[in-house]
Design an enzyme around this catalytic site. Structure first.
Site, PDB file in Angstrom:
ATOM      1  N   HIS A 176       0.858  -1.174   0.000  1.00  0.00           N
ATOM      2  CA  HIS A 176       0.000   0.000   0.000  1.00  0.00           C
ATOM      3  C   HIS A 176       0.901   1.233   0.000  1.00  0.00           C
ATOM      4  O   HIS A 176       1.938   1.227   0.669  1.00  0.00           O
ATOM      5  CB  HIS A 176      -0.866  -0.032   1.268  1.00  0.00           C
ATOM      6  CG  HIS A 176      -1.743   1.159   1.434  1.00  0.00           C
ATOM      7  ND1 HIS A 176      -1.511   2.130   2.375  1.00  0.00           N
ATOM      8  CD2 HIS A 176      -2.862   1.526   0.770  1.00  0.00           C
ATOM      9  CE1 HIS A 176      -2.465   3.050   2.279  1.00  0.00           C
ATOM     10  NE2 HIS A 176      -3.289   2.709   1.323  1.00  0.00           N
ATOM     11  N   ASN A 177       0.528   2.264  -0.735  1.00  0.00           N
ATOM     12  CA  ASN A 177       1.342   3.491  -0.786  1.00  0.00           C
ATOM     13  C   ASN A 177       2.826   3.177  -0.969  1.00  0.00           C
ATOM     14  O   ASN A 177       3.667   3.575  -0.183  1.00  0.00           O
ATOM     15  CB  ASN A 177       1.209   4.293   0.517  1.00  0.00           C
ATOM     16  CG  ASN A 177      -0.129   4.990   0.587  1.00  0.00           C
ATOM     17  OD1 ASN A 177      -0.871   5.000  -0.396  1.00  0.00           O
ATOM     18  ND2 ASN A 177      -0.434   5.556   1.720  1.00  0.00           N
ATOM     19  N   GLU A 206       1.245  -0.002  -5.561  1.00  0.00           N
ATOM     20  CA  GLU A 206       0.300   1.083  -5.736  1.00  0.00           C
ATOM     21  C   GLU A 206       1.051   2.339  -6.182  1.00  0.00           C
ATOM     22  O   GLU A 206       2.072   2.685  -5.603  1.00  0.00           O
ATOM     23  CB  GLU A 206      -0.397   1.335  -4.403  1.00  0.00           C
ATOM     24  CG  GLU A 206      -1.545   2.279  -4.523  1.00  0.00           C
ATOM     25  CD  GLU A 206      -2.185   2.570  -3.168  1.00  0.00           C
ATOM     26  OE1 GLU A 206      -1.915   1.853  -2.188  1.00  0.00           O
ATOM     27  OE2 GLU A 206      -2.950   3.539  -3.115  1.00  0.00           O
ATOM     28  N   ASP A 208       0.456   6.343  -6.963  1.00  0.00           N
ATOM     29  CA  ASP A 208      -0.449   7.464  -6.793  1.00  0.00           C
ATOM     30  C   ASP A 208      -0.055   8.545  -7.807  1.00  0.00           C
ATOM     31  O   ASP A 208       1.003   9.151  -7.672  1.00  0.00           O
ATOM     32  CB  ASP A 208      -0.263   7.981  -5.357  1.00  0.00           C
ATOM     33  CG  ASP A 208      -1.563   8.431  -4.761  1.00  0.00           C
ATOM     34  OD1 ASP A 208      -2.516   8.651  -5.518  1.00  0.00           O
ATOM     35  OD2 ASP A 208      -1.622   8.576  -3.527  1.00  0.00           O
ATOM     36  N   HIS A 221       2.441  11.148  -2.658  1.00  0.00           N
ATOM     37  CA  HIS A 221       1.302  10.900  -1.793  1.00  0.00           C
ATOM     38  C   HIS A 221       0.494  12.184  -1.724  1.00  0.00           C
ATOM     39  O   HIS A 221       0.975  13.181  -1.209  1.00  0.00           O
ATOM     40  CB  HIS A 221       1.821  10.507  -0.405  1.00  0.00           C
ATOM     41  CG  HIS A 221       0.746   9.924   0.455  1.00  0.00           C
ATOM     42  ND1 HIS A 221      -0.355   9.290  -0.055  1.00  0.00           N
ATOM     43  CD2 HIS A 221       0.618   9.879   1.793  1.00  0.00           C
ATOM     44  CE1 HIS A 221      -1.116   8.871   0.938  1.00  0.00           C
ATOM     45  NE2 HIS A 221      -0.554   9.225   2.060  1.00  0.00           N
ATOM     46  N   GLU A 255      -3.493   4.619  -8.648  1.00  0.00           N
ATOM     47  CA  GLU A 255      -4.380   5.490  -7.888  1.00  0.00           C
ATOM     48  C   GLU A 255      -4.363   6.782  -8.701  1.00  0.00           C
ATOM     49  O   GLU A 255      -3.498   7.619  -8.531  1.00  0.00           O
ATOM     50  CB  GLU A 255      -3.787   5.642  -6.490  1.00  0.00           C
ATOM     51  CG  GLU A 255      -4.642   6.331  -5.481  1.00  0.00           C
ATOM     52  CD  GLU A 255      -5.912   5.555  -5.176  1.00  0.00           C
ATOM     53  OE1 GLU A 255      -6.982   6.176  -5.298  1.00  0.00           O
ATOM     54  OE2 GLU A 255      -5.835   4.366  -4.840  1.00  0.00           O
TER      55      GLU A 255
END
Ligand SMILES: *[C@@H]1O[C@H](CO)[C@@H](O)[C@H](O)[C@H]1NC(C)=O
Ligand SMILES: *[C@@H]1O[C@H](CO)[C@@H](O)[C@H](O)[C@H]1NC(C)=O
Ligand SMILES: CC(=O)N[C@H]1CO[C@H](CO)[C@@H](O)[C@@H]1O
Length: 642
Positions: A176-177, A206, A208, A221, A255
């Site tokens: 995640h992230n 992931e 973003d 982020h 994302e």
């Protein structure tokens, strides 16, 4: 039968006497000599033992003093006891004695004399003994400390599971992230987050993405001060490391907060960087079901929202999609979490500086968490058409999924909602994860990047349980331990009861189980790590934790051995009844007892139950950050039956 034991003594002196020709030796030389003798030792511990044996306190020792040091480190009492139990004269093991030991204690299946012969050839350092096909304590000690006597089964180090099931039949290592990097980790660049996750075998990253200057999409982020990277740069780094640890497919979970024109740039970057490894068309044999990791070896899959169906994508193949954009409206519910609120903000705001983002962010959050709201989603066809088997689709309900969800669509569900659903509708949840890839992500309020316990979601078959890889602690220990299995490939075949449509498995209610009785004797520790506050006189203890279905969760601990981090001996036996061994993980934690401020963590090791070897085994320890603490280890005896 027995060799003249005189050779045992002469061997040792012949190995070391040259070093003492010039007189006494210092600490560094002693350390080098131990290494030459193939004794694994940590410098801090050697330093203390050297000091204890340096009688004149000159910083230099005699050959006899060195011998005492060697015996303290190499001839561990608990190993000598085992050796003596199988040696008829307490000096030498005959090959037949070794065979006996391996069959009775080490549970070596298909034991043969050749195995014993090979072990002697490999580990016996004294030539005369080796030639006589016997084993001295020196050889036995080296064998017991070798990789062959690790707790982890060598079979699990390879890809041994059937890799031809559809993707939804596997647990997939997911981060995640991924771009975030905690300060403790080395590396000047945030790219390290992606690289280290891939190197650990993570198969779903992931990314973003946001609009950047000069029509160059960037990665960071959202709404925080993390530094920014070009999307292009991130993709290139991923390309370089994607298949270093595992051949199996990598999923890039986008994302996506970009405008359609920058989405086209992303699509272009993906195609030029990955070329043929980018899966950009449906496979002929997989028009209505997911392909397997085997079929998708060395492929990169894009997970994003998608317009229309796979058939429509196919019909558009080769057409000029430049500037083509689809737009639709989506309802955002009240209880949405992180990804969703970020998404909806990006549609409305194109923010210039962080200050402004902060305040806007807070306003938006108020709106979104309060009530329903619609938002517009815009997607460039060029990017949409790269989404084949991993189409992100909002999770509405199990009912809705049963009726409308397509095989190539899957959902992300926030941890809070998933936890609620797993309590209220566990059967439906499991039947959902049998068919659709389901990703669970941490709730937005975990601003500190803390992690949740992934076990509860593995228990119900969720394929992608996304953790913050940069955050150390129990959840990441479980993640690393689970995915050591199956060759570190990042794909673990789910147990049959989580795949089979006829199974009525419910982790909260285990009925007709056939439990495993697991017995672990924690015998001793060796050269346990020292921290800034603990010394070689730490008060050490071991905790054994079992993770699995709720009924199997358990925790037991040894007593405290005072003032000994070098060779504490507990010799305590623990028994666990494990109803669902296929899901069980065992975690060993070593601590230094500190009464007022709470115990201090020294090291840990986590392993799936079914990857454990039986017999006398050693367990390597890892630091909080997941680094090896070799030669720090535990020595255990493990036994389990069903
Ligand atoms: C331990 O000491 C080292 C060097 O003195 C220091 O860099 C490190 O931050 C300390 N670690 C802890 C946990 O205090
Ligand atoms: C350790 O425990 C085992 C089994 O409980 C026992 O047989 C053995 O004698 C013990 N060894 C020591 C040194 O206490
Ligand atoms: C939204 C969602 O969970 N998408 C997942 C679909 O499946 C792929 C793997 O095949 C995942 O990478 C996605 O995260």
């Amino acid at each position: 039968n027995f060799l003249n034991v005189f050779v045992l003594y002469t061997w040792f002196w012949s190995q070391i006497q040259d070093e003492f020709r010039g007189g006494k030796i210092n600490l560094e030389k002693a350390q080098k000599l131990l290494e030459k003798l193939d004794i694994r030792c940590s410098f801090v511990h050697v330093k203390h033992i050297f000091k204890d044996n340096d009688r004149l306190k000159q910083g230099r020792i005699t050959i006899d003093e060195f011998r005492a040091i060697y015996r303290t480190i190499a001839h561990r009492e608990e190993i000598v006891e085992i050796f003596n139990a199988y040696s008829e004269n307490r000096k030498i093991l005959l090959e037949s004695n070794l065979v006996q030991f391996l069959t009775q204690e080490q549970y070596i299946i298909e034991m043969s004399k050749t195995i014993a012969t090979e072990i002697i050839q490999k580990y016996e350092p004294i030539e005369e003994v080796r030639k006589a096909r016997q084993m001295s304590l020196e050889g036995f000690t080296r064998y017991m400390g070798s990789p062959e006597c690790l707790l982890f089964k060598p079979e699990c180090k390879k890809v041994y599971q059937d890799m031809t099931h559809p993707l939804n039949d596997y647990f997939i290592s997911t981060s995640h992230n991924t771009y975030l990097v905690s300060d403790q980790l080395v590396g000047p660049s945030d790219l390290w987050g992606y690289v280290s996750a891939l190197v650990k075998g993570c198969r779903c990253l992931e990314i973003d993405c946001w609009d950047g200057a000069q029509n160059e999409p960037i990665v960071y982020h959202g709404y925080t001060l993390t530094s920014k990277l070009l999307f292009k740069t991130v993709i290139q780094a991923i390309h370089k490391y994607a298949f270093m640890t595992s051949d199996y497919p990598v999923v890039l979970s986008l994302e996506n907060h970009c405008s359609p024109s920058q989405q086209e740039v992303m699509a272009d970057n993906l195609q030029t960087t990955f070329g043929d490894s980018l899966l950009s068309d449906i496979l002929d044999e997989f028009q209505d079901r997911l392909p397997s990791p085997e079929v998708l070896k060395f492929k990169v899959l894009i997970k994003n929202k998608k317009i229309g169906t796979l058939l429509e994508t196919r019909q558009r193949k080769g057409a000029d999609k430049h500037g083509k954009v689809e737009e639709w409206e989506e309802v955002v519910e009240g209880e949405e979490e992180e990804d969703e609120w970020k998404d909806s903000m990006s549609d409305n705001l194109l923010l210039k500086d962080n200050q402004e983002k902060e305040t806007e962010g807070k306003k938006m959050r108020g709106v979104i968490f309060g009530k329903k709201k619609t938002r517009k989603v815009k997607i460039a066809l060029a990017l949409s058409d790269l989404v084949i088997y991993t189409k992100a689709e909002k999770f509405k309900s199990f009912e809705h999924s049963r009726q409308y969800q397509q095989f190539n669509e899957n959902n992300s569900i926030g941890e809070t909602r998933a936890r609620k659903l797993s309590k209220l509708k566990v059967e439906e949840f499991i039947s959902h994860t049998r068919t659709f890839i389901t990703r669970i992500y941490p709730k937005a309020t975990r601003a500190d990047s803390s992690n949740f316990n992934p076990q509860e979601f593995w228990n119900i078959g969720c394929q992608m349980v996304a953790l913050n890889f940069q955050t150390p602690g129990m959840p990441m220990d479980l993640q690393n331990g689970k995915f050591f299995d199956n060759g570190g490939s990042g794909y673990i075949l789910k147990p049959e009861f989580l795949r089979d449509a006829n199974s009525d498995f419910n982790p909260h209610e285990i009925t007709d189980s056939n439990p495993v009785t697991l017995t672990i004797r924690i015998i001793s520790g060796a050269q346990l790590p020292l921290t800034n506050t603990s010394s070689n006189k730490a008060d050490t203890l071991v905790i054994i934790e079992v993770f699995g279905v709720p009924q199997d969760q358990a925790k037991q601990q040894t007593r405290v051995i005072k003032k000994n981090a070098f060779s504490p001996r507990w010799n305590e036996t623990f028994t666990f009844i494990i109803h669902v061994p296929e899901l069980a993980m065992i975690r060993f934690v070593v601590e230094n007892q500190v009464l007022i401020t709470g115990n201090e963590f020294l090291g840990q090791y986590t392993i799936p139950l079914l990857c454990m070897n039986k017999g006398y085994r050693h367990i390597p320890l890892f630091s909080k950050m997941g680094e090896s603490l070799e030669p720090a280890s535990l020595f255990v005896y493990v036994w389990y039956v069903r």
